[in-house]
Design an enzyme around this catalytic site. Structure first.
Site, PDB file in Angstrom:
ATOM      1  N   LYS A   1       1.063  -1.043   0.167  1.00  0.00           N
ATOM      2  CA  LYS A   1       0.022  -0.226  -0.053  1.00  0.00           C
ATOM      3  C   LYS A   1       0.975   1.152   0.084  1.00  0.00           C
ATOM      4  O   LYS A   1       1.880   1.430   0.807  1.00  0.00           O
ATOM      5  CB  LYS A   1      -0.871  -0.036   1.293  1.00  0.00           C
ATOM      6  CG  LYS A   1      -2.064  -0.892   1.147  1.00  0.00           C
ATOM      7  CD  LYS A   1      -3.124  -0.444   0.234  1.00  0.00           C
ATOM      8  CE  LYS A   1      -3.875   0.779   0.782  1.00  0.00           C
ATOM      9  NZ  LYS A   1      -4.687   0.629   1.811  1.00  0.00           N
ATOM     10  N   HIS A   2       0.656   2.089  -1.048  1.00  0.00           N
ATOM     11  CA  HIS A   2       1.550   3.263  -1.192  1.00  0.00           C
ATOM     12  C   HIS A   2       2.961   3.245  -0.916  1.00  0.00           C
ATOM     13  O   HIS A   2       3.766   3.834  -0.037  1.00  0.00           O
ATOM     14  CB  HIS A   2       0.821   4.342  -0.135  1.00  0.00           C
ATOM     15  CG  HIS A   2      -0.495   4.756  -0.189  1.00  0.00           C
ATOM     16  ND1 HIS A   2      -1.011   5.490  -1.369  1.00  0.00           N
ATOM     17  CD2 HIS A   2      -1.873   4.477   0.172  1.00  0.00           C
ATOM     18  CE1 HIS A   2      -2.296   5.679  -1.259  1.00  0.00           C
ATOM     19  NE2 HIS A   2      -2.731   4.902  -0.428  1.00  0.00           N
TER      20      HIS A   2
ATOM     21  N   ASN B   1      12.821   6.103   7.416  1.00  0.00           N
ATOM     22  CA  ASN B   1      13.292   5.339   8.349  1.00  0.00           C
ATOM     23  C   ASN B   1      12.271   3.882   8.236  1.00  0.00           C
ATOM     24  O   ASN B   1      11.119   4.347   8.330  1.00  0.00           O
ATOM     25  CB  ASN B   1      13.709   5.712   9.610  1.00  0.00           C
ATOM     26  CG  ASN B   1      14.918   6.601   9.937  1.00  0.00           C
ATOM     27  OD1 ASN B   1      15.794   6.282   8.959  1.00  0.00           O
ATOM     28  ND2 ASN B   1      14.883   7.593  10.493  1.00  0.00           N
TER      29      ASN B   1
ATOM     30  N   HIS C   1      14.063   5.550  -0.653  1.00  0.00           N
ATOM     31  CA  HIS C   1      13.232   6.613  -1.039  1.00  0.00           C
ATOM     32  C   HIS C   1      12.692   6.655  -2.244  1.00  0.00           C
ATOM     33  O   HIS C   1      13.426   6.215  -3.019  1.00  0.00           O
ATOM     34  CB  HIS C   1      14.167   7.780  -0.509  1.00  0.00           C
ATOM     35  CG  HIS C   1      14.369   8.125   0.860  1.00  0.00           C
ATOM     36  ND1 HIS C   1      13.288   8.215   2.053  1.00  0.00           N
ATOM     37  CD2 HIS C   1      15.737   7.687   1.772  1.00  0.00           C
ATOM     38  CE1 HIS C   1      13.862   8.346   3.190  1.00  0.00           C
ATOM     39  NE2 HIS C   1      15.215   7.795   2.969  1.00  0.00           N
TER      40      HIS C   1
END
Length: 628
Positions: free
Chosen positions: A299-300, A468, A628
């Site tokens: 999810k996302h 993180n 990221h």
């Protein structure tokens, strides 16, 4: 048929007959059939050189050598063949332009209406084992790109053909236009040619940059003055980007490369494909590292859950609503997905899933009853594909991963007009990374095979979690994932709450909740979580109570703590080092017995001592896994 008028006068050009074509191809797929149609059906004169001319003649076609057409002999070991004014004049002359016509007549030049070519195989050459720099340089095509660009520049009158996959469409158009091509087609062919030219030159520039780096004393030297362009091909439009107002949006492939997935069903969105890319890499690596079927629920752009195929316990079957009949029919891939989906079933609502193995009927049936957007897998049985295609009224997204897909060594990302480049994180965490145990074996739990498996699962999961991040695992499945926190201890606390919820779902009072008949599966999942959390508003509690045949007795904090005290054997992995012992202090309350982290903090000694105090074994992997 419309006439070709002067481009200088701004005229619109429609159909141009192919009276003369220049042919020079290394990939001879379909070239004989294509040229036969040109010559036999439309009387096209064929110009060619070398092996192409030989093949066409052997096929019974009439071919004029380029040297005869130009009046100049091939020279310099073939470096100069088509680099001649009569070639480029024939390609670049503006039809109907009086000055150009006069120059052509004075120079003895004739129009060339189509160029069919392939470029020297530079990419294949540079990838050959033990190839020299000089051999690569010799395979840089000069004449080909020159003809290609000349033909494409003058596309108002000339047609450039650069790939056998264009032949069928062109033959159809020639048949419809009495041996001519339309302006729209010539313009499209020109665009493809210029894209190919950009890719080709970009490849050469990148190769030279790598060679220059090798000449430096620092192998990671940055070659600032060498440009390395990348060329993308639009594949399909997306409804919108991350948000509805972000239009246009599309998926593009690297020119000459496939996409990592083929769409078998549904219409994927921007975020769907981001989830699919991360989820697929995660399950591939889990399978590679453990040898077990693997699954992930995304999810996302972070995993809500991930797991490998480890048999369910009796209590897990009750907590995950797995009947004995279902349990007996579970296949490895369906077992892996069942575990992945049950790590955090509230967050998995509306997920995008991935599995490492071919989806079978059992897995499809399990997916069918879950609220999910789509799946990516290496393949599907016919029965499974039929089931999935019928889900969500036919809108369920089914992606098939491209076999042996090469993502490349480096990856690029454009953000706010800047392009970032880095080596792709292709490190796969294995048991070798769990071999450096830094804690006292006399005080801490032994790192057995099951612990290593769980540490691998957690580590690969956090590799694809927005940083993180930390992740908790138990019995081959993630039981708590914390993503995107600025403080590592906050990340441990966030994921830790998920661990507690996962474990308390097995509490006898949770398992015994008396749901009314007809309460849907997801509603039961949500109700159990809210029962565990217990922080109802008055209005919420009224609606919650309506789901039961009788109002359940509250699960008290004392009961929760007593049950949680039995939790043990949980593994935690962190994507970067623990800067302080506070993360270990908190993890000790959650039944953690094993830790994996990169190490490298000035506080490593303090963190290791904290683990020794709690009897928690810790491995230093030496690999940071920021994402990221």
């Amino acid at each position: 048929m419309a006439h070709v008028l002067s481009a200088v006068e701004g005229s619109v050009v429609d159909v141009v007959p192919i009276k003369r074509a220049l042919v020079s191809v290394s990939d001879k797929t379909g070239i004989v059939d294509f040229c036969t149609a040109l010559q036999k059906n439309y009387g096209t004169e064929l110009l060619s050189t070398g092996g192409t001319a030989k093949k066409l003649r052997e096929s019974g076609l009439e071919v004029k050598d380029v040297s005869e057409f130009t009046g100049g002999a091939e020279c310099l070991d073939g470096r100069v063949k088509t680099l001649h004014p009569k070639i480029h004049g024939g390609l670049l002359a503006v039809r109907g332009n009086a000055q150009h016509d006069a120059d052509m007549q004075a120079q003895g030049m004739s129009n060339i209406d189509m160029t069919i070519l392939n470029l020297y195989p530079f990419e294949e050459t540079m990838k050959r084992e033990n190839v020299t720099f000089e051999q690569c340089v010799e395979n840089i095509d000069i004449g080909g790109p020159s003809m290609m660009r000349s033909t494409a520049k003058n596309h108002v009158a000339t047609t450039i053909v650069t790939n056998p996959n264009q032949y069928d469409a062109l033959l159809k158009e020639l048949a419809e236009n009495n041996g001519g091509t339309t302006h729209k087609t010539r313009k499209l062919c020109a665009a493809k040619a210029f894209a190919l030219s950009a890719k080709y030159d970009g490849m050469i520039a990148s190769y030279f940059a790598e060679q220059i780096k090798k000449d430096e004393s620092d192998p990671e030297a940055f070659t600032k003055d060498v440009v390395a362009p990348r060329v993308y091909v639009p594949e399909f439009k997306l409804k919108y980007g991350c948000n509805p107002h972000q239009k246009p949006a599309a998926i593009l492939s690297r020119m000459g490369q496939k996409l990592p997935f083929e769409v078998l069903n549904g219409t994927p969105g921007y975020i769907n494909l981001l989830d699919a890319a991360n989820a697929w890499q995660l399950v591939k690596e889990l399978k590679e590292a453990t040898g077990l079927a693997a699954a992930a629920s995304f999810k996302h752009v972070s995993p809500a859950g991930a797991a490998v195929a480890v048999p369910l316990t009796d209590i897990e079957c009750k907590a995950y609503e797995v009947t004995e009949e279902t349990r007996a029919s579970l296949t490895p891939v369906s077992l892996a997905y069942l575990r992945a989906r049950n790590a955090d079933p509230m967050c998995s609502f509306g997920d995008f899933s991935a599995v490492s193995d071919v989806v079978d009927e059992q897995t499809a049936l399990y997916l069918k009853k879950e609220v999910s957007d789509g799946i990516v897998a290496p393949g599907y049985t016919p029965e499974a594909l039929a089931i999935l295609k019928s889900k969500k009224g036919g809108k369920f997204i089914v992606l098939e991963a491209t076999k042996d897909y090469d993502a490349g060594i480096n990856e690029y990302r454009e953000v706010y007009g800047m392009t970032f480049c880095q080596k792709r994180n292709d490190t796969v965490l294995t048991s070798d990374h769990m071999s450096t145990v830094v804690t006292d074996s006399a005080k801490c739990a032994p790192v057995n095979d099951a612990a290593v498996r769980d540490l691998i699962v957690a580590s690969i999961c956090v590799k694809y979690t927005q940083s993180n991040s930390v992740g908790f695992s138990k019995d081959g499945m993630m039981v708590g994932v914390g993503a995107g926190q600025q403080s590592r201890v906050d990340c441990v606390k966030l994921a830790g709450r998920k661990v507690q919820t996962w474990y308390l779902r097995q509490h006898p009072k949770v398992l015994a909740l008396p749901f009314k008949e007809g309460v849907k599966r997801q509603a039961r999942v949500n109700a159990r979580v809210r029962y565990i959390e217990g922080d109802f508003t008055d209005e919420e509690k009224i609606r919650w109570n309506e789901q039961f045949t009788e109002v359940p007795e509250a699960l008290t904090d004392e009961e929760k703590q007593a049950f949680l005290a039995n939790s043990t054997g949980i593994a935690i992995s962190s994507d970067a080092f623990f800067p302080f012992r506070d993360s270990i202090d908190h993890a000790s309350k959650l039944g953690v017995s094993y830790v994996a982290q990169p190490g490298g903090s000035v506080q490593d000694g303090q963190v290791t001592e904290a683990c020794n105090e709690y009897g928690i074994a810790m491995c230093h992997t030496g690999v940071r896994l920021f994402h990221h």
